[in-house]
Design an enzyme around this catalytic site. Structure first.
Site, PDB file in Angstrom:
ATOM      1  N   CYS A 384       0.857  -1.238   0.166  1.00  0.00           N
ATOM      2  CA  CYS A 384       0.155  -0.131   0.069  1.00  0.00           C
ATOM      3  C   CYS A 384       0.762   1.053   0.039  1.00  0.00           C
ATOM      4  O   CYS A 384       1.426   1.485  -1.192  1.00  0.00           O
ATOM      5  CB  CYS A 384      -0.812  -0.097   1.126  1.00  0.00           C
ATOM      6  SG  CYS A 384      -2.500   0.785   0.824  1.00  0.00           S
ATOM      7  N   HIS A 510      -3.469  -5.107   0.239  1.00  0.00           N
ATOM      8  CA  HIS A 510      -3.033  -5.807   1.583  1.00  0.00           C
ATOM      9  C   HIS A 510      -3.000  -6.989   1.536  1.00  0.00           C
ATOM     10  O   HIS A 510      -3.955  -7.925   1.966  1.00  0.00           O
ATOM     11  CB  HIS A 510      -3.792  -5.186   2.808  1.00  0.00           C
ATOM     12  CG  HIS A 510      -3.474  -3.840   2.938  1.00  0.00           C
ATOM     13  ND1 HIS A 510      -2.791  -3.381   3.776  1.00  0.00           N
ATOM     14  CD2 HIS A 510      -4.289  -2.631   2.630  1.00  0.00           C
ATOM     15  CE1 HIS A 510      -2.756  -2.146   4.072  1.00  0.00           C
ATOM     16  NE2 HIS A 510      -3.785  -1.492   3.243  1.00  0.00           N
ATOM     17  N   GLU A 512      -1.363  -9.291   3.465  1.00  0.00           N
ATOM     18  CA  GLU A 512      -1.444  -9.670   5.067  1.00  0.00           C
ATOM     19  C   GLU A 512      -2.882 -10.204   5.444  1.00  0.00           C
ATOM     20  O   GLU A 512      -2.907 -10.911   6.347  1.00  0.00           O
ATOM     21  CB  GLU A 512      -0.644  -8.723   5.544  1.00  0.00           C
ATOM     22  CG  GLU A 512      -1.348  -7.342   6.093  1.00  0.00           C
ATOM     23  CD  GLU A 512      -1.268  -6.557   4.965  1.00  0.00           C
ATOM     24  OE1 GLU A 512      -0.691  -6.854   3.889  1.00  0.00           O
ATOM     25  OE2 GLU A 512      -1.608  -5.447   5.480  1.00  0.00           O
TER      26      GLU A 512
HETATM   27  N1  GLN Z   1      -2.074   6.604   2.732  1.00  0.00           N
HETATM   28  C1  GLN Z   1      -2.183   5.977   1.675  1.00  0.00           C
HETATM   29  C2  GLN Z   1      -3.531   6.131   1.018  1.00  0.00           C
HETATM   30  O1  GLN Z   1      -4.261   6.438   1.513  1.00  0.00           O
HETATM   31  C3  GLN Z   1      -1.820   4.361   1.934  1.00  0.00           C
HETATM   32  C4  GLN Z   1      -2.953   3.771   2.619  1.00  0.00           C
HETATM   33  C5  GLN Z   1      -2.314   2.497   3.376  1.00  0.00           C
HETATM   34  O2  GLN Z   1      -1.104   2.543   3.296  1.00  0.00           O
HETATM   35  N2  GLN Z   1      -3.154   1.539   3.707  1.00  0.00           N
HETATM   36  O3  GLN Z   1      -3.672   5.666  -0.219  1.00  0.00           O
END
Ligand code: GLN
Length: 544
Positions: A384, A510, A512
């Site tokens: 992310c 994600h 995970e």
């Molecule tokens: N802050 C980033 C976004 O909103 C990444 C979010 C995250 O890592 N879950 O796109």
């Protein structure tokens, strides 16, 4: 004949952090391994509608389900233990309950009645508890009630449990109370009084605990079991010891040894048999007998908190077991990383994971880390925000786009390689407004990721607002950073990789959240494998 769903409530006494989630998940595992269809639900007494807006310092990781619920991290344990997906219905907060009751009141559904905690709030809680039971998908619903009995905010939940015992009949509802047996070293004794008090507090609300699970640092002997049974009004066989474990994955076997499953099934009037834990125990044995070790740097800004990256840490355990490798995770605080210390902090690593996150703090350190591992051929997994940092780093240092950034960190950057899409721009509310839950992704053939997944169409869970800006795609690809996974409908880039690097992958989603004991996530498995390869190469170089 339709089998009646049985309900097990798990409450907590004396103190928080006793591990109700792990006990609930372990009990569920034992019941599942006897052929029962089980799910676990968490009721959280706080007033936030969900933990999505909570800081990880307050609440640890925010877990995300396939259907896009932002939930308590205990749901992660439920999925990891059971390998059954959870959903919106599996996490309910006081905020959600009140929101729903107030909306009904505004629609006039209460027909002019005064709306009260009893019956309106308690009815709403009872309904939420039974949604999973009434779905027909489960024989047993385990409901963990957050917090500790005696808290003001827990009262409506305990009252709902009391009523459900009457509504559904005693054999269909039982209460497992988790409590602490402290050891006073000065006296050299385990003490039962706090447990007696918390069972009494529960009784003041009309709820008798059926089973006591006692968290303890030392073995509780026969004398304490007898005493607890007598004072707390439970059978002696229903006093279960839960001694500190070296890994949470030992807890199902420990509960089996204590007979928790047997006593619970007996009270519910259900048959018990020997649970089949073959594959679970195979995982445990691989986890406990690694053949080698790798060191992975977890680069983030919440690294001092165990709970903030819970699912990532557990995914390493699953992937380590597959590879028969001990994964030593070294926390690297991105805020304190800079050009001067980067080598000292990262050169010994066998792999680096740049963590998810929000906001500006620590991002320059993350970018520096990506640069170091990219230039030094250290396996990299960016998740992310970690993937976004990889794109920014490449744009700045390979394409030469000075000041390239995400508009999250720099609204006026000349090179917004990560940006907000039009539909997000209009949103001002923070709660529940990100791109959430499972989205399709199509992988390009002949890429590292298509080999890793061994298929082309995948589905992964998201939680973010900002996206890879396709305006820069041609430039980035030409310079060697390939977009290898795309959302088939929107064309959004979900995966980047650098084919020239031994193993460099960034994912907008994600992985995970989907790794479980019986289904370790392929990306983590492949990442650890690449780290192992790196470590073997490193060692052979140092030997020559
Ligand atoms: N802050 C980033 C976004 O909103 C990444 C979010 C995250 O890592 N879950 O796109």
């Amino acid at each position: 004949m339709k089998r009646t769903t049985k309900y097990i409530f798990v409450t907590g006494g004396v103190t928080s952090s006793l591990g109700k989630g792990i006990i609930a998940a372990s009990l569920a595992k034992l019941l599942q391994a006897q052929g029962y269809r089980v799910t676990i639900q968490k009721l959280d007494p706080y007033i936030n509608v969900d933990p999505g807006t909570l800081n990880p310092y307050e609440h640890g990781e925010c877990y995300v389900t396939n259907d896009g619920a932002e939930t308590d991290l205990d749901l992660g344990h439920y999925e990891r233990f059971l390998n059954v997906p959870t959903s919106q219905a599996n996490n309910v907060t006081t905020g959600k309950i009140y929101q729903s009751v107030i909306e009904k009141e505004r629609r006039g559904e209460f027909l002019g009645k005064t709306v009260q905690v009893i019956p309106h709030i308690t009815n709403e809680i009872k309904e939420r508890i039974q949604i999973l039971g009434n779905s027909g998908d489960f024989d047993i619903v385990i409901t963990e009630i957050g917090g500790t009995v005696g808290d003001i905010e827990s009262l409506p939940y305990i009252e709902a449990v009391r009523q459900l015992k009457w509504d559904l009949g005693e054999h269909n509802v039982i209460v497992v109370h988790l409590t602490l047996i402290p050891y006073l070293s000065a006296a050299g004794e385990l003490k039962t009084k706090p447990t007696q008090h918390s069972v009494k507090t529960l009784m003041e609300s009309g709820v008798q605990a059926d089973v006591l699970v006692c968290r303890t640092e030392h073995e509780i002997g026969d004398g304490i079991r007898t005493k607890l049974a007598r004072f707390c009004n439970v059978q002696k066989e229903a006093v279960i010891q839960s001694i500190d474990a070296s890994t949470i994955y030992d807890v199902p076997n420990m509960m089996l040894e204590e007979g928790l499953d047997k006593v619970v099934l007996k009270k519910l009037g259900l048959k018990s048999s020997t649970p089949d834990l073959t594959s679970w125990n195979e995982f445990l044995s691989r986890h406990k007998n690694p053949k080698s070790e790798v060191t992975i740097g977890l680069i983030g800004k919440y690294v001092e908190l165990q709970d903030s990256y819970k699912s990532i840490l557990e995914s390493f355990i699953h992937a380590g077991a597959v590879n028969e490798v001990k994964v030593k995770v070294e926390s690297v605080h991105s805020e304190y990383l800079n050009k001067d210390n980067i080598k000292e902090k990262l050169s010994h690593l066998d792999g680096a994971l740049v963590a998810p996150g929000f906001g500006e703090r620590g991002i320059e350190g993350k970018i520096e880390a990506v640069r170091y591992v990219r230039e030094n051929n250290i396996p990299f997994l960016g998740i992310c925000l970690g993937m976004q940092m990889a794109v920014i780093e490449y744009a700045r240092n390979v394409l030469g786009l000075e000041g390239a950034n995400s508009t999250e960190m720099d609204k006026n950057t000349s090179y917004p390689v990560i940006y907000l899409m039009e539909e997000q721009k209009a949103i001002t509310n923070k709660g529940g407004t990100m791109r959430l839950g499972a989205w399709d992704c199509k992988l390009k053939e002949d890429t590292i990721v298509s080999q890793v997944y061994n298929k082309i169409n995948i589905e992964e869970r998201h939680r973010h607002r900002y996206e890879y800006n396709n305006t820069y795609k041609a430039q980035l690809e030409a310079a060697g950073m390939k977009a290898t996974g795309l959302n088939p409908e929107t064309g959004l880039v979900e995966i980047i990789e650098i084919p020239k690097h031994p193993w460099f992958i960034g994912v907008q989603y994600h992985p995970e959240y989907k790794s479980t004991v019986s289904n370790p996530h392929p990306l983590f498995v492949a990442f650890i494998k690449a780290a192992l390869k790196h470590s073997l190469k490193k060692n052979s170089v140092s030997m020559t």
